[in-house]
Design a protein around this motif. Structure first.
Motif, PDB file in Angstrom:
ATOM      1  N   GLU A 142      34.180 -54.386 -17.265  1.00  0.00           N
ATOM      2  CA  GLU A 142      34.919 -55.612 -17.533  1.00  0.00           C
ATOM      3  C   GLU A 142      36.380 -55.331 -17.888  1.00  0.00           C
ATOM      4  OE1 GLU A 142      33.294 -58.965 -17.546  1.00  0.00           O
ATOM      5  OE2 GLU A 142      32.237 -57.517 -16.251  1.00  0.00           O
ATOM      6  N   GLU A 145      38.133 -56.211 -14.569  1.00  0.00           N
ATOM      7  CA  GLU A 145      38.000 -57.584 -14.069  1.00  0.00           C
ATOM      8  C   GLU A 145      36.799 -58.235 -14.740  1.00  0.00           C
ATOM      9  OE1 GLU A 145      36.469 -59.077  -9.980  1.00  0.00           O
ATOM     10  OE2 GLU A 145      38.655 -58.916  -9.793  1.00  0.00           O
ATOM     11  N   ASP A 146      36.960 -59.469 -15.149  1.00  0.00           N
ATOM     12  CA  ASP A 146      35.835 -60.204 -15.709  1.00  0.00           C
ATOM     13  C   ASP A 146      34.798 -60.470 -14.620  1.00  0.00           C
ATOM     14  OD1 ASP A 146      37.087 -60.232 -18.138  1.00  0.00           O
ATOM     15  OD2 ASP A 146      38.023 -62.206 -17.820  1.00  0.00           O
ATOM     16  N   ASN A 148      32.756 -58.180 -13.417  1.00  0.00           N
ATOM     17  CA  ASN A 148      32.730 -57.048 -12.499  1.00  0.00           C
ATOM     18  C   ASN A 148      31.287 -56.715 -12.114  1.00  0.00           C
ATOM     19  OD1 ASN A 148      33.789 -55.027 -10.905  1.00  0.00           O
ATOM     20  ND2 ASN A 148      35.018 -54.121 -12.546  1.00  0.00           N
TER      21      ASN A 148
END
Length: 612
Positions: A142, A145-146, A148
Motif C-alpha cells: 500500500e 498505491e492504495d 495494491n
C-alpha cells in the motif's frame, strides 16, 4: 521518481532515434493503459504476442519468456522494481531484468502486468495463491498505491476462498509449487486451519459422525501427503475423536492405493517348480496411479506415523493392509515394528486371510527351497509374541488366548500346504502359544496332519518331533478315532491316541448311564463293578503297550535295514510288505484283545454298552 518518469519517460532501448519500434522475435509487448483498447492479443505456441504502437522501455524475462513493457506502470506499483537502478540494456541478452524463481512463473507474471496496467484481472481459487506470492515477491504494498495487489489478494483469500470447502482445497493444491512463499505467507496454515474448523463444525452438527464417513473425506483425500498431514494435525488439535481421524486416514489410504488387494496383499502364487515357487507381484492402479516409488514409500510411512494411538481408531484389517504395503515398499523397520505391535494388540479381531502375509522378500525366483516359502511366518510369529506380551500386561482372561489358539491353528493348517515350509518354522509357530492356551488340540492335529500329508518324505524322528507338540489328551473322541487309523502318524503317537480314546470312550459311556435310583446298595454295586472294569481295561492297555513296544523294536530294525538298502529300488516293495505285516499283526492283536475284553466283561457292563 514518479514525477520524473511522468514528465520525461526514458526512450526504449529497442527503438531507433526516430522512435520507430524494432521487431523482437518471441517476445511479449505489454502496451500502456491508454493504448490498451487498441491492442491486439494473439497466442502462438507457448507465448502471448501483443502488438502495440507505444514504444516500450523495459525488458523482463520470466521462465525463458521475455516481456517488453513500460517501466512506469511497474515502478509505480512494485517496490522490488522501484528499488532497482534500471539502465538501458547494452548487452546482447535481450532483456534488462531477469526474475529468477518467480512464484507462479510467466503466466502469473502476465496477470500481474495486467493489474499494473489497470486492466481487469479475474481472481479465482486457482490463481489467487500464485498472485499473492507474486505480489509479495514484487513488494506491491500500500506504500505505492492504495488497493495494491497484496491487499486485493489478501482480501479475496480471506473473505472468499476460506469460506468455501472446494476453493480452500484448490488453493492448497496450488501451493504445492509455491514453496517457500506459500509457507512464509501462512497461506497453507490458514487453509488447513479453515478446513479443520469446517470439519469440526461438520462433526459437531452431524448426529452419528463416528459410524459414518464424512463427505469432506473426499475433499482432503485429493491432497498431497504433506498437506494432508497438516490438516490431520489441525483436526487433532481441535479435540476430534480418534475414530473419526482414523476413518479419514483409512479413506485417504484407500484413495491412494485402490489397486492393492486387501485379502491377499498383492502376491499370488502362480506355479510350483521342483524346488522353486514363482510369484507375481502387482502394485496399485497401473493407469494414473503411483508405482512402487519413493513417493509411495513416503505416503505409507507418513500415514503410519500419524495413526492415532488409540486401539479403536482404525480396524485390524486396515493395520494388516498397511503392514503389507510397508513391507512391499521396504519402509523404515521401526515403523514396521510399530505396526506389528499394534496388530498384536488387536489380534483377536483378525482372521486367517489377514495372517496370510506373502513373503514379499522372495517375490523373485530363487534357488533355495527355504527361501521360496510362500508366506512370511516370521512376521506372524512376532505378532503373536506381541499379543502375548500385551495379554500379560493387561492380564486378560483366558478366552482371548483361546480365540487366538483357534486362529493360529487355522493359520498353521493353511501354511502347512506350502511344500517349502520348513519343519522348524512350523514347530516354532505351533509352540508359540502357552500350553494352557488350547482347550482342544483338534485344530493343531488337523494342521500337523496336513503338514505330514504335504511332506510325505519326512523322516520318522521328524514325524515324532511334530506330534510331540500335540497333547493327545486334549483331542476329541472323533479326532482320536481318526488319528488311530492315520498311517501318517508315528506308532508312539498312535499308542497315546489309543489310550486317550479308551479313556474318552469310558467317560462317554459313564455319562450315558441311566440316573441312579434310591437303592444305595445297588449304586455301590454298580460303582464296584465300574472300578473293576477300569482296572481290567488298564491291565489290557498295558498288554497293548508291551506289544506295541515289541512292534516298535521290530520296526526300528526294519528301518535300519531299509536305510542300508535304500539305493536299490527293488527293496521298496519288500519294505512295504513287511510294514503291512506289522500293521496286520498289530491289528490282529488289538482285535484279539478286544474280543478277550468282551468275553471278560461282566454282563451288566455289556448291557450298558448296548444301551449306549
Amino acid at each position: 521518481m514518479k514525477k520524473s518518469l511522468q514528465e520525461s519517460p526514458p526512450r526504449s532501448p529497442g527503438s531507433d532515434s526516430d522512435g520507430n519500434d524494432q521487431v523482437h522475435d518471441q517476445s511479449i509487448v505489454i502496451p500502456g493503459k491508454l493504448a490498451a483498447m487498441d491492442d491486439s492479443f494473439e497466442k502462438k505456441e507457448h507465448s502471448w504476442i501483443i502488438t502495440s504502437l507505444t514504444p516500450t522501455d523495459l525488458s523482463i524475462q520470466v521462465q525463458g519468456i521475455t516481456f517488453n513493457v513500460h517501466k512506469y506502470p511497474l515502478v509505480s506499483k512494485c517496490g522490488y522494481i522501484h528499488r532497482l537502478e534500471l539502465q538501458p540494456s547494452i548487452s546482447n541478452m535481450g532483456y534488462d531484468l531477469k526474475l529468477e524463481n518467480f512464484p507462479g512463473g510467466s503466466e502469473t507474471f502476465a496477470v500481474v502486468l495486467r493489474f499494473c496496467y489497470g486492466l481487469p484481472v479475474d481472481f479465482n481459487s486457482t490463481n489467487i495463491a500464485p498472485l499473492r506470492c507474486a505480489s509479495e515477491f514484487l513488494e506491491m504494498t500500500e506504500e505505492f498505491e492504495d488497493g495494491n495487489l497484496i491487499a486485493k489478494t489478501e482480501a479475496f483469500l480471506t473473505f472468499v476462498v476460506l469460506s468455501s470447502w472446494k476453493d480452500t482445497i484448490t488453493v492448497i493444491k496450488s501451493c504445492e509449487t509455491l514453496s517457500p512463499w506459500a509457507e512464509n505467507l501462512q497461506i497453507v496454515r490458514r487453509c488447513c486451519d479453515s478446513i479443520a474448523w469446517k470439519a469440526s463444525r461438520e462433526i459437531s452438527t452431524s448426529g452419528d459422525a463416528v459410524n459414518e464417513e464424512g463427505w469432506w473425506f473426499d475433499y482432503v483425500a485429493t491432497l498431497g501427503i504433506d498437506h494432508f498431514i497438516r490438516i490431520i494435525a489441525a483436526i487433532k488439535a481441535r479435540g476430534t475423536k480418534p475414530e473419526i481421524i482414523g476413518k479419514c486416514i483409512m479413506h485417504y489410504a484407500d484413495g491412494w492405493f485402490p489397486g492393492m488387494d486387501i485379502e491377499l496383499g498383492g502376491l499370488r502364487g502362480i506355479g510350483y517348480g521342483k524346488n522353486e515357487l514363482q510369484f507375481s507381484v502387482y502394485g496399485g492402479n497401473e493407469e494414473g496411479g503411483i508405482g512402487h516409488s519413493k513417493e509411495q514409500k513416503t505416503i505409507i510411512e507418513s500415514l503410519i506415523s500419524i495413526l492415532p494411538p488409540q486401539q479403536e481408531a482404525v480396524s485390524c484389517k486396515f493395520l494388516f493392509k498397511m503392514l503389507r504395503l510397508a513391507m512391499v515398499c521396504s519402509a523404515t523397520p521401526a515403523l514396521i515394528s510399530e505396526l506389528e505391535k499394534r496388530v498384536g494388540m488387536m489380534l483377536e479381531d483378525a482372521n486367517v486371510n489377514d495372517l496370510l502375509i506373502p513373503n514379499y522378500r522372495n517375490a523373485k525366483l530363487v534357488n533355495s527351497p527355504e527361501q521360496c516359502e510362500m508366506h512370511d511366518t516370521d512376521v506372524v510369529q512376532r505378532i503373536v509374541e506381541y499379543f502375548l506380551m500385551h495379554e500379560q500386561q493387561q492380564q486378560h482372561q483366558k478366552s482371548g488366548k483361546c480365540n487366538i489358539s483357534k486362529l493360529l491353528d487355522n493359520y498353521l493348517a493353511e501354511i502347512a500346504r506350502d511344500q517349502n515350509l520348513s519343519i522348524t518354522k512350523f514347530q516354532v509357530l505351533a509352540e508359540a502359544l502357552p500350553e494352557n492356551a488350547r482347550t482342544c488340540d483338534d485344530g493343531l492335529y488337523r494342521a500337523i496332519d496336513t503338514y505330514l500329508k504335504t511332506h510325505p518324505l519326512l523322516f520318522e524322528h521328524d514325524r515324532r518331533r511334530l506330534c510331540k507338540i500335540m497333547n493327545c489328551e486334549k483331542l476329541s473322541l472323533d479326532a482320536c478315532m481318526h488319528a488311530a487309523q492315520n498311517d501318517r502318524l508315528p506308532l508312539r503317537t498312535v499308542v497315546q491316541v489309543l489310550f486317550s480314546e479308551q479313556v474318552k470312550m469310558r467317560a462317554a459311556m459313564v455319562e450315558k448311564e441311566p440316573a441312579p435310583s434310591g437303592n444305595i446298595t445297588e449304586q455301590e454295586g454298580n460303582q464296584s463293578s465300574t472300578d473293576t472294569e477300569i482296572k481290567t481295561l488298564k491291565a489290557e492297555l498295558e498288554i497293548v503297550k508291551m506289544t506295541m513296544a515289541e512292534l516298535q523294536s521290530d520296526y526300528s530294525d526294519l528301518q535300519r535295514e531299509y536305510e542300508k538298502r535304500s539305493h536299490k529300488q527293488k527293496r521298496v516293495s519288500g519294505w512295504s510288505s513287511s510294514w503291512r505285516k506289522i500293521k496286520n499283526s498289530f491289528q490282529a492283536k488289538v482285535d484279539g484283545d478286544e474280543t478277550r475284553d468282551e468275553q471278560l466283561r461282566p454282563k451288566a457292563f455289556r448291557r450298558r454298552l448296548s444301551l449306549s
